[in-house]
Enzyme design. Structure first.
Site, PDB file in Angstrom:
ATOM      1  CE  LYS A  64      -3.892  -2.476   2.174  1.00  0.00           C
ATOM      2  NZ  LYS A  64      -4.527  -2.751   3.484  1.00  0.00           N
ATOM      3  CD  GLN A 108      -3.498  -4.316   6.931  1.00  0.00           C
ATOM      4  OE1 GLN A 108      -3.407  -3.439   6.219  1.00  0.00           O
ATOM      5  NE2 GLN A 108      -4.150  -5.374   6.631  1.00  0.00           N
ATOM      6  CG  ASP A 150      -9.702  -0.372   5.123  1.00  0.00           C
ATOM      7  OD1 ASP A 150      -9.395  -0.702   4.044  1.00  0.00           O
ATOM      8  OD2 ASP A 150      -8.895  -0.631   6.144  1.00  0.00           O
TER       9      ASP A 150
END
Length: 345
Positions: free
Chosen positions: A105, A149, A172
């Site tokens: 990422k 994450q 997200d």
């Protein structure tokens, strides 16, 4: 392994949108049931079954094309406003897969010209340390997207942590309000979760008609399975969810025109689970020990690829399918967030 690869039509002029999937609000239709339901004969559609190998949906090349278009938009933003989108990543612990995902990422951000910051915390850190890191990024006006994450270590309250995340920076798409708006017809979330969004983009760019089709989602995690099923419903598929407690999962799955699997179980889905001519999106990323590989392991999906390609019409590979698309959707969400923050069109 078949050599045919389907990269979809990506030759679009500069005025076209970055993504081809439509806004959810534009998809809403009233539920008007037909008075006479007829049974469709799918055998005619799949009469070429077994005469040629499945097309491989090349997520890597599609993601590269999307990332290139995002980079152009970032340059245009910088030239116009002097500012660029910013993404912050919080990672807790040393899980190999999380470390790999985060590295990819950050690298993608660099390629697209997006500013990136990362906070690494020990696996045994206190919950308040994660919340404090989140709070700092929430207040930073140069950060437009914050990524925690997942999964987090078990001693941390994932719900509390995600609730602390600013809704406007939830790239997200896991904030309860974003998930709730995804589930409700007539509502538009600020962000759609990246992996489900990437799956839909792959289907559309591969020329797959979703409306009216039977879809099965294998796995019901908050990260992939649940939002994927909600998103497919918003595109008017008839969706079934298969999970660990489902009886006869192969019977349910083999009726599906579209199968999206995110169970995290290598080779769970065998060839006899699949309907001839079905479309398969394999989200699974499972490491298997292999001493012949550079790192001592190789990645395989939830679907037994060697069997599936003899049955289905198109399938995503692992790696090189959904993974690159997930990152491309993260960049897309971050760009959208920055555009809202700077009122940039």
């Amino acid at each position: 392994m078949p050599s045919t690869r389907r990269a979809a039509s990506t030759l679009m002029d500069e005025n076209c949108p970055i993504l081809v999937s439509r806004s959810l609000g534009s998809l809403d239709l009233p539920d008007i049931w037909p008075t006479n339901c007829t049974t469709h004969d799918f055998q005619a559609v799949y009469k070429c079954f077994n005469k040629q190998a499945a097309a491989i949906i090349d997520g890597k090349s599609i993601a590269e094309e999307i990332t290139s278009r995002i980079a152009c938009e970032v340059r245009r933003m910088k030239e116009s406003t002097g500012k660029v989108p910013g993404l912050a990543v919080i990672i807790v612990g040393q899980r190999w897969d999380s470390q790999t995902y985060v590295r990819n990422k950050i690298k993608a951000c660099e390629e697209a010209g997006i500013k990136s910051l990362m906070t690494e915390l020990a696996g045994n850190c206190k919950e308040d340390e994660v919340v404090n890191a989140l709070s700092r990024f929430n207040k930073d006006p140069t950060i437009h997207g914050i990524l925690v994450q997942l999964p987090l270590p078990q001693h941390l309250d994932e719900e509390r942590i995600l609730n602390e995340l600013s809704l406007e920076k939830d790239v997200d798409g896991f904030h309860p309000l974003n998930m709730g708006n995804l589930a409700m017809r007539g509502r538009e979330p600020l962000f759609i979760p990246c992996t489900p969004k990437g799956c839909i983009e792959l289907l559309i760019r591969s020329g797959v008609e979703i409306m009216g089709k039977k879809a099965v989602v294998i796995g019901r995690s908050n990260i992939v399975g649940l939002p994927t099923s909600l998103l497919l419903q918003r595109y008017h598929a008839t969706v079934s969810i298969v999970h660990a407690f489902t009886k006869n999962p192969e019977q349910i799955t083999c009726e599906a025109d579209i199968v999206v699997t995110a169970a995290g179980v290598p080779n769970l889905v065998r060839g006899n689970w699949l309907k001839p001519g079905a479309i398969v999106i394999d989200v699974g990323t499972n490491p298997i020990e292999d001493s012949s590989c550079e790192h001592g392991y190789r990645l395989i999906g939830d679907v037994c690829f060697e069997e599936a390609v003899r049955v289905v019409s198109a399938i995503t590979p692992v790696p090189g399918g959904v993974g690159p698309m997930t990152i491309a959707m993260l960049l897309s969400n971050t760009l959208d967030s920055a555009k809202r923050a700077y009122d940039f069109t």
